[in-house]
Design a protein around this motif. Sequence first.
Motif, PDB file in Angstrom:
ATOM      1  N   ILE A  58      -8.123  15.835  -3.714  1.00  0.00           N
ATOM      2  CA  ILE A  58      -7.076  15.690  -2.700  1.00  0.00           C
ATOM      3  C   ILE A  58      -7.514  14.640  -1.685  1.00  0.00           C
ATOM      4  O   ILE A  58      -8.532  14.810  -0.994  1.00  0.00           O
ATOM      5  N   PHE A  59      -6.768  13.537  -1.622  1.00  0.00           N
ATOM      6  CA  PHE A  59      -7.013  12.513  -0.607  1.00  0.00           C
ATOM      7  C   PHE A  59      -6.308  12.968   0.667  1.00  0.00           C
ATOM      8  O   PHE A  59      -5.097  13.212   0.659  1.00  0.00           O
ATOM      9  N   GLU A  60      -7.074  13.072   1.762  1.00  0.00           N
ATOM     10  CA  GLU A  60      -6.532  13.639   2.998  1.00  0.00           C
ATOM     11  C   GLU A  60      -5.812  12.587   3.839  1.00  0.00           C
ATOM     12  O   GLU A  60      -6.091  12.397   5.025  1.00  0.00           O
ATOM     13  N   PHE A  61      -4.870  11.892   3.224  1.00  0.00           N
ATOM     14  CA  PHE A  61      -4.020  10.931   3.938  1.00  0.00           C
ATOM     15  C   PHE A  61      -2.756  10.727   3.109  1.00  0.00           C
ATOM     16  O   PHE A  61      -2.706  11.071   1.929  1.00  0.00           O
ATOM     17  N   GLY A  62      -1.740  10.157   3.752  1.00  0.00           N
ATOM     18  CA  GLY A  62      -0.472   9.941   3.074  1.00  0.00           C
ATOM     19  C   GLY A  62      -0.241   8.486   2.705  1.00  0.00           C
ATOM     20  O   GLY A  62      -1.139   7.643   2.795  1.00  0.00           O
ATOM     21  N   VAL A  63       0.996   8.177   2.333  1.00  0.00           N
ATOM     22  CA  VAL A  63       1.360   6.835   1.891  1.00  0.00           C
ATOM     23  C   VAL A  63       1.162   5.808   3.006  1.00  0.00           C
ATOM     24  O   VAL A  63       0.645   4.709   2.776  1.00  0.00           O
ATOM     25  N   ALA A 121       4.184  -3.309   0.874  1.00  0.00           N
ATOM     26  CA  ALA A 121       3.483  -2.420  -0.057  1.00  0.00           C
ATOM     27  C   ALA A 121       4.279  -1.207  -0.520  1.00  0.00           C
ATOM     28  O   ALA A 121       3.868  -0.530  -1.467  1.00  0.00           O
ATOM     29  N   LYS A 122       5.405  -0.934   0.118  1.00  0.00           N
ATOM     30  CA  LYS A 122       6.141   0.298  -0.201  1.00  0.00           C
ATOM     31  C   LYS A 122       6.468   0.409  -1.688  1.00  0.00           C
ATOM     32  O   LYS A 122       6.211   1.437  -2.327  1.00  0.00           O
ATOM     33  N   GLU A 123       7.036  -0.647  -2.269  1.00  0.00           N
ATOM     34  CA  GLU A 123       7.488  -0.583  -3.666  1.00  0.00           C
ATOM     35  C   GLU A 123       6.328  -0.386  -4.643  1.00  0.00           C
ATOM     36  O   GLU A 123       6.367   0.545  -5.469  1.00  0.00           O
ATOM     37  N   PRO A 124       5.257  -1.228  -4.595  1.00  0.00           N
ATOM     38  CA  PRO A 124       4.159  -1.016  -5.559  1.00  0.00           C
ATOM     39  C   PRO A 124       3.414   0.303  -5.349  1.00  0.00           C
ATOM     40  O   PRO A 124       3.002   0.938  -6.327  1.00  0.00           O
ATOM     41  N   VAL A 125       3.243   0.716  -4.098  1.00  0.00           N
ATOM     42  CA  VAL A 125       2.558   1.991  -3.841  1.00  0.00           C
ATOM     43  C   VAL A 125       3.390   3.151  -4.372  1.00  0.00           C
ATOM     44  O   VAL A 125       2.867   4.072  -5.019  1.00  0.00           O
ATOM     45  N   THR A 126       4.702   3.101  -4.135  1.00  0.00           N
ATOM     46  CA  THR A 126       5.593   4.152  -4.633  1.00  0.00           C
ATOM     47  C   THR A 126       5.559   4.216  -6.153  1.00  0.00           C
ATOM     48  O   THR A 126       5.535   5.298  -6.752  1.00  0.00           O
ATOM     49  N   GLU A 127       5.531   3.042  -6.790  1.00  0.00           N
ATOM     50  CA  GLU A 127       5.508   2.987  -8.254  1.00  0.00           C
ATOM     51  C   GLU A 127       4.226   3.620  -8.808  1.00  0.00           C
ATOM     52  O   GLU A 127       4.266   4.398  -9.771  1.00  0.00           O
ATOM     53  N   VAL A 128       3.086   3.295  -8.206  1.00  0.00           N
ATOM     54  CA  VAL A 128       1.809   3.861  -8.671  1.00  0.00           C
ATOM     55  C   VAL A 128       1.786   5.372  -8.467  1.00  0.00           C
ATOM     56  O   VAL A 128       1.416   6.138  -9.370  1.00  0.00           O
ATOM     57  N   LEU A 129       2.200   5.824  -7.292  1.00  0.00           N
ATOM     58  CA  LEU A 129       2.091   7.246  -6.970  1.00  0.00           C
ATOM     59  C   LEU A 129       3.164   8.105  -7.625  1.00  0.00           C
ATOM     60  O   LEU A 129       3.070   9.341  -7.604  1.00  0.00           O
ATOM     61  N   SER A 130       4.200   7.470  -8.205  1.00  0.00           N
ATOM     62  CA  SER A 130       5.228   8.234  -8.914  1.00  0.00           C
ATOM     63  C   SER A 130       4.749   8.671 -10.304  1.00  0.00           C
ATOM     64  O   SER A 130       5.390   9.495 -10.956  1.00  0.00           O
ATOM     65  N   ASP A 131       3.623   8.124 -10.761  1.00  0.00           N
ATOM     66  CA  ASP A 131       3.045   8.516 -12.044  1.00  0.00           C
ATOM     67  C   ASP A 131       2.629   9.989 -11.999  1.00  0.00           C
ATOM     68  O   ASP A 131       2.233  10.503 -10.949  1.00  0.00           O
ATOM     69  N   VAL A 160       2.422  13.539  -4.362  1.00  0.00           N
ATOM     70  CA  VAL A 160       2.391  13.201  -2.940  1.00  0.00           C
ATOM     71  C   VAL A 160       2.954  14.357  -2.126  1.00  0.00           C
ATOM     72  O   VAL A 160       4.043  14.855  -2.396  1.00  0.00           O
ATOM     73  N   GLU A 161       2.182  14.772  -1.130  1.00  0.00           N
ATOM     74  CA  GLU A 161       2.606  15.797  -0.193  1.00  0.00           C
ATOM     75  C   GLU A 161       2.458  15.231   1.213  1.00  0.00           C
ATOM     76  O   GLU A 161       1.847  14.173   1.396  1.00  0.00           O
ATOM     77  N   PRO A 162       3.030  15.901   2.220  1.00  0.00           N
ATOM     78  CA  PRO A 162       2.884  15.385   3.594  1.00  0.00           C
ATOM     79  C   PRO A 162       1.417  15.169   3.972  1.00  0.00           C
ATOM     80  O   PRO A 162       0.610  16.091   3.928  1.00  0.00           O
ATOM     81  N   ASN A 163       1.073  13.919   4.284  1.00  0.00           N
ATOM     82  CA  ASN A 163      -0.277  13.531   4.698  1.00  0.00           C
ATOM     83  C   ASN A 163      -1.355  13.818   3.655  1.00  0.00           C
ATOM     84  O   ASN A 163      -2.538  13.944   3.989  1.00  0.00           O
ATOM     85  N   LYS A 164      -0.951  13.904   2.387  1.00  0.00           N
ATOM     86  CA  LYS A 164      -1.918  14.136   1.311  1.00  0.00           C
ATOM     87  C   LYS A 164      -1.457  13.446   0.031  1.00  0.00           C
ATOM     88  O   LYS A 164      -0.266  13.316  -0.226  1.00  0.00           O
ATOM     89  N   ILE A 165      -2.427  13.004  -0.766  1.00  0.00           N
ATOM     90  CA  ILE A 165      -2.170  12.481  -2.110  1.00  0.00           C
ATOM     91  C   ILE A 165      -3.095  13.243  -3.054  1.00  0.00           C
ATOM     92  O   ILE A 165      -4.318  13.219  -2.899  1.00  0.00           O
TER      93      ILE A 165
END
Length: 409
Positions: free
Chosen positions: A342-347, A361-371, A376-381
Amino acid sequence: MSEQAKLGLIKYKKGTYILIEGDEGKEIFYIVKEGSIQIDRSVEKIVQAKGEILQPGDFFGVISAMSRHPSTETAFTLTDTVLITVGSEQFGYLIKQSTPLAMKIIRYFSKKLRFFDSLLTQLSSKKKEEDSDFSQIYEIADYYFNSGNVPLSLYAYHKYLELVPEGELKVKANEMLQRYGRFKEQAFNPPANIGGFNRKYKKDTFIFCEHEEGKDLFIIQQGKVKITKLLGGREVLLAVLKAGDIFGEMSILENQPRSASAIAFDGDVNLLAVNQQNFSNMVVEQPQLATRLITLLSERIWSIYRQINNLLLGDITARIYDTLVTILLKERVQIKKNEKYIFEFGVKELINMLGMTFAEAKEPVTEVLSDKLFRVEPNKILCGDIEELDKRLKAYIKKLEILRKGKRN
């Protein structure tokens, strides 16, 4: 076995690789006793910096030994060589025996950190970094004012007038201080809190800001301090320090302006201030201070080296994977199959680490994290398999290397 007995001697033939950049770090470092060593670092080649040639009395491998991270340098023997080997746990003993060696390592690390810091700024802003100038403090003031943080901006406007009293922006700076004077109490600590060796700073106030003069280093007694830097017009979080950590050493070791800002974070902060003369005395009387400082400098150099390599990847997807893997390495997480983390930070925080705007960065970050590898949770990945994350990073890097070779051919 005595501490002294653990210091060893080892011989190498000419043409031997002792360290390879990127390899797992050894918990030993080396002092050259006889011969000469070539040191190369991949990031230095981009600015056409020549590798170092070490002679008797010089040292290498300290960063990986003290930080216990992969090596940041390649070491190659130019002649038949004899080296003194020192285990990281023996560093305190070595300092007791040779304070000049400790100071030599500290000063070298400080210069190396400033070099890498300058290179990071250059790569992030796409232009050559200018020498630190007190007038640049006005840019910091404007940044915080436009970001809605008036108290921090007032500190910087005041510092600009203090250091550049006849600056071309003195009228505007004075106007801002007068117009928003009601925030002055939030911007500055009472004089009683900044005298002597003990210092107290209120939450969200400057301890010092980038480009101002520096006369002290600080040891955190209580609280947290965030270290930030303006890169390309954006504030980048470099580190969050806690009790026992040391910062501000570069200015007193090199008599140079501050290379980053330090801000009291997440509550009030108590610090011990150490000036240049007291620091030299403390290294002699308290060798554990030098050991702690060198360990921290090793960690910082390794971290900024990873940041530079991250920028040089170019590909945003590879950079996202690399940023996450770097955090795993920094936290010394063992990478193994099906291991969750658990990474203790958000997008938003991830984008900040990349040194990019949300729009960029919104589009590429969203694409990677949608895998499905991530959630993704509030303030966590949440990552479901960190070994798979590491594999994807290595695959992207290999792909980029093939593409670059193709372009060169």
